[in-house]
Motif scaffolding. Structure first.
Motif, mmCIF file in Angstrom:
data_model
loop_
_atom_site.group_PDB
_atom_site.id
_atom_site.type_symbol
_atom_site.label_atom_id
_atom_site.label_comp_id
_atom_site.label_asym_id
_atom_site.label_seq_id
_atom_site.Cartn_x
_atom_site.Cartn_y
_atom_site.Cartn_z
ATOM 1 N N GLY A 121 0.787 -1.238 0.000
ATOM 2 C CA GLY A 121 0.000 0.000 0.000
ATOM 3 C C GLY A 121 0.810 1.273 0.000
ATOM 4 N N MET A 122 2.125 1.171 -0.160
ATOM 5 C CA MET A 122 2.986 2.356 -0.003
ATOM 6 C C MET A 122 3.476 2.955 -1.320
ATOM 7 N N LEU A 123 3.210 2.321 -2.440
ATOM 8 C CA LEU A 123 3.657 2.889 -3.707
ATOM 9 C C LEU A 123 2.881 4.179 -3.997
ATOM 10 N N PRO A 124 3.413 5.047 -4.835
ATOM 11 C CA PRO A 124 2.668 6.264 -5.186
ATOM 12 C C PRO A 124 1.361 5.939 -5.911
ATOM 13 N N ARG A 125 1.370 4.857 -6.641
ATOM 14 C CA ARG A 125 0.192 4.401 -7.380
ATOM 15 C C ARG A 125 0.418 2.940 -7.729
ATOM 16 N N ARG A 126 -0.594 2.297 -8.263
ATOM 17 C CA ARG A 126 -0.433 0.878 -8.565
ATOM 18 C C ARG A 126 0.629 0.659 -9.643
ATOM 19 N N ILE A 127 1.221 -0.545 -9.621
ATOM 20 C CA ILE A 127 2.120 -0.966 -10.700
ATOM 21 C C ILE A 127 1.542 -2.248 -11.286
ATOM 22 N N ARG A 171 -2.222 12.232 -11.371
ATOM 23 C CA ARG A 171 -0.924 12.265 -12.060
ATOM 24 C C ARG A 171 0.132 11.477 -11.267
ATOM 25 N N THR A 172 -0.259 10.315 -10.786
ATOM 26 C CA THR A 172 0.677 9.547 -9.964
ATOM 27 C C THR A 172 1.148 8.244 -10.615
ATOM 28 N N ARG A 173 0.586 7.895 -11.768
ATOM 29 C CA ARG A 173 1.045 6.669 -12.427
ATOM 30 C C ARG A 173 2.479 6.852 -12.944
ATOM 31 N N LEU A 174 3.143 5.728 -13.189
ATOM 32 C CA LEU A 174 4.503 5.781 -13.737
ATOM 33 C C LEU A 174 4.531 6.625 -15.010
ATOM 34 N N PHE A 175 3.490 6.505 -15.805
ATOM 35 C CA PHE A 175 3.406 7.275 -17.049
ATOM 36 C C PHE A 175 3.673 8.762 -16.791
ATOM 37 N N HIS A 176 3.083 9.286 -15.711
ATOM 38 C CA HIS A 176 3.224 10.722 -15.438
ATOM 39 C C HIS A 176 4.633 11.061 -14.945
#
Ligand code: SF4
Length: 581
Positions: free
Chosen positions: A165-171, A249-254
């Motif tokens: 639960g600690m990542l900025p967003r899901r991977i 805007r937290t996905r890796l893409f961003h």
């Protein structure tokens, strides 16, 4: 990066106050009839969430690499039967149990985890179930079996207190060692795709995919034995440098958009502490999969088409019994279907009840509060299913712009919406076409911003006629050699013109543009040639918009509102809890 200069989003503030790992023991004492917003966030990290307007709960089960034992299938069936739960298969080859009563949540959560099936990290800001091809290790085109690699990756993150639960967003992670795959994996945040370099097979790395974007080539080649270490460095880099401010805007893409691939890889390298080789030659080939498939070692597989991802407890028992009797194995696929693999003969007692094999329909309003439609039910009458299945056309339907139906990573995609554009508020869909998804070349383009529900079938049928006339081998090759040489403005007008005339002229047969002619002028000329007497032609000046509006009003409007003054569709797309997913 200046992580403190900007305000952390609400979810991050919860994590800072108490990590999900520290929170976990509290679920023992929780009153599931009255949980707080904070509880909701934390419970998602353990696969528990509310997903229906009735406030029932859902449990999401991680089926590692889609492989499930018959004993587990039987237990899931028993639980679903006893507690009157609905079972649906997910696009990450997992299972969701719906309609769990608040008083049963804790008990069932424990029962499921005791089966050797984890619910951890299946939702929220986590490493979601790692997906691979359903024929991993056994398909005729299987080169590297990825299951052992997936197990090692999972071992690293599943109960890692710094990650839960600690990542900025899901991977989302995909890995395939097969030359051909049932579905594309380029929508994942990270994709390890089969490749060859200097005569050795391994994996090229792609990053930054999501439901609306294709993962980009990171120009890295890894040997099988390097993948896990690289994956660990990648996850730790994202956890350290990922954006934690505006939730959308937290996905890796961003992050890649903000700092660039080069800088991101520089951070990965600091953690990986080894050199990597430049990308090899990608080996991902197009292939249509049938009901039965030949496997290695003279074995066979059978695809059991589910009802758009829905299965009953009885079906699970029947499938488990048959697998036991034939010493075959059951696997779940990202296409929402069940597969029996390792059969000695291509012969099963199941008759397929649906035509859903190539259709991925998201959970829909029955199971997800963000959906405007009951996607799974609507898909069963909305689409020309027989024609779609015969031609192996891949369809994706999402209930909202979140895109769980991967509508931009397939041949024809739809987002179910509601609109008052054509009269009284009714169901409609945004339509996408032309994704070159097999090799991750492009996502689908928007053909219609909105089409009314009762006209969607005729649009898709028309596209199918055009495909048939082209003689192309697959809809994807039709997209690359025909559809994608035209603008979507032209294509939508072409389709509307054909619908108005009740005739289909072959797009494939049209004269190709010469290099000297400007694209718009060429497309306008084609419309003049093919629809010379149509009244919409007079409305084409220096753009197609007026002609398009005119045809839409004539064909689709029910006369109660003017398309030009109808409410903006964009507003309907934004769900107030959209950022939480
Ligand atoms: S696409 Fe939207 S409606 Fe469909 S399951 Fe995902 S969040 Fe729910």
């Amino acid at each position: 990066m200046e992580q403190t200069a900007r305000k952390l989003n609400k979810r991050e503030r919860h994590k800072m106050a108490l990590s999900p790992f520290e929170y976990y023991p509290q679920i023992e004492t929780l009153d599931f009839n009255a949980i707080s917003e904070g509880d909701e966030f934390y419970l998602q990290d353990f696969g528990i969430f509310t997903a229906s307007i009735q406030e029932d709960y859902t449990l999401r089960l991680r089926i590692t690499a889609g492989r499930i034992t018959t004993a587990q299938l039987r237990e899931i069936s028993k639980i679903a039967d006893e507690y009157s739960l609905k079972i649906i298969l997910t696009a990450r080859a997992g299972i969701q149990l719906h309609e769990v009563k608040s008083e049963d949540v804790l008990h069932l959560h424990k029962m499921i985890n005791a089966l050797g099936i984890s619910t951890w990290q299946t939702f929220g800001d986590n490493v979601r179930n790692i997906v691979t091809d359903v024929y991993d290790g056994i398909g005729e085109t299987s080169v590297i079996e990825t299951y052992p690699i997936i197990l090692q990756m999972q071992e690293y993150f599943l109960k890692n207190r710094d990650l839960v639960g600690m990542l900025p967003r899901r991977i989302s992670t995909g890995i395939s060692g097969n030359r051909t795959n049932v579905t594309s994996f380029f929508a994942n945040d990270i994709y390890f795709a089969l490749a060859i370099r200097e005569g050795r097979y391994g994996f090229n790395v792609y990053m930054g995919g999501k439901n609306t974007e294709i993962a980009q080539n990171a120009d890295i080649f890894l040997h099988s034995e390097e993948v896990v270490e690289f994956f660990i460095a990648f996850i730790e880099t994202f956890n350290t440098y990922g954006l934690r401010f505006t939730r959308t805007r937290t996905r890796l893409f961003h992050l890649l958009e903000e700092i660039g691939m080069e800088q991101f890889l520089g951070y990965v390298k600091e953690k990986y502490q080894k050199q990597w080789e430049k990308a090899g030659e990608l080996i991902v080939e197009k292939r249509d999969f049938g009901e039965y498939e030949s496997l290695k070692a003279d074995k066979f597989a059978f695809c059991y088409e589910t009802d758009f991802g829905r299965v009953t407890p009885d079906e699970l028992i029947e499938i488990a019994s048959f697998a036991e009797a034939t010493e075959s194995e059951v696997r779940l696929c990202t296409d929402h279907n069940l597969y029996l693999v390792g059969l000695s003969t291509p012969d099963v007692p199941f008759t397929n009840r649906t035509y859903s094999k190539t259709v991925v329909a998201c959970a829909g309003s029955e199971y997800c509060p963000y959906s405007f439609w009951n996607i799974k039910d609507d898909a069963s009458y909305l689409l020309p299913l027989e024609k779609i299945r015969d031609r192996r056309i891949q369809i994706g339907i999402s209930g909202c712009a979140k895109g769980c139906g991967r509508h931009q990573h397939c041949d024809i995609g739809l987002i179910g919406l509601r609109t008052a554009q054509f009269g009284a508020t009714e169901k409609g869909a945004r339509i996408y076409i032309g994704a070159e998804h097999t090799q991750g070349l492009s996502v689908g383009r928007e053909l219609f911003e909105m089409a009314p529900l009762d006209h969607i079938k005729s649009i898709i049928e028309l596209l199918i006629i055009e495909f048939d006339q082209s003689g192309c081998e697959s809809f994807e090759s039709f997209a690359s050699s025909v559809l994608n040489i035209y603008t979507t403005e032209f294509l939508s007008l072409w389709i509307l013109g054909s619908l108005e005339h009740s005739s289909v002229q072959s797009l494939y047969a049209l004269q190709k543009n010469s290099l000297e002619t400007e694209v718009f002028e060429h497309e306008k000329e084609l419309l003049l040639q093919c629809f010379p007497t149509s009244s919409f032609i007079a409305l084409i000046d220096d753009q197609f918009d007026d002609a398009k509006r005119y045809l839409i009003k004539g064909l689709w409007s029910k006369g109660q509102s003017d398309p030009q003054i109808a409410p903006s569709i964009q507003k309907l797309l934004v769900s107030k809890k959209y950022w939480e997913l």
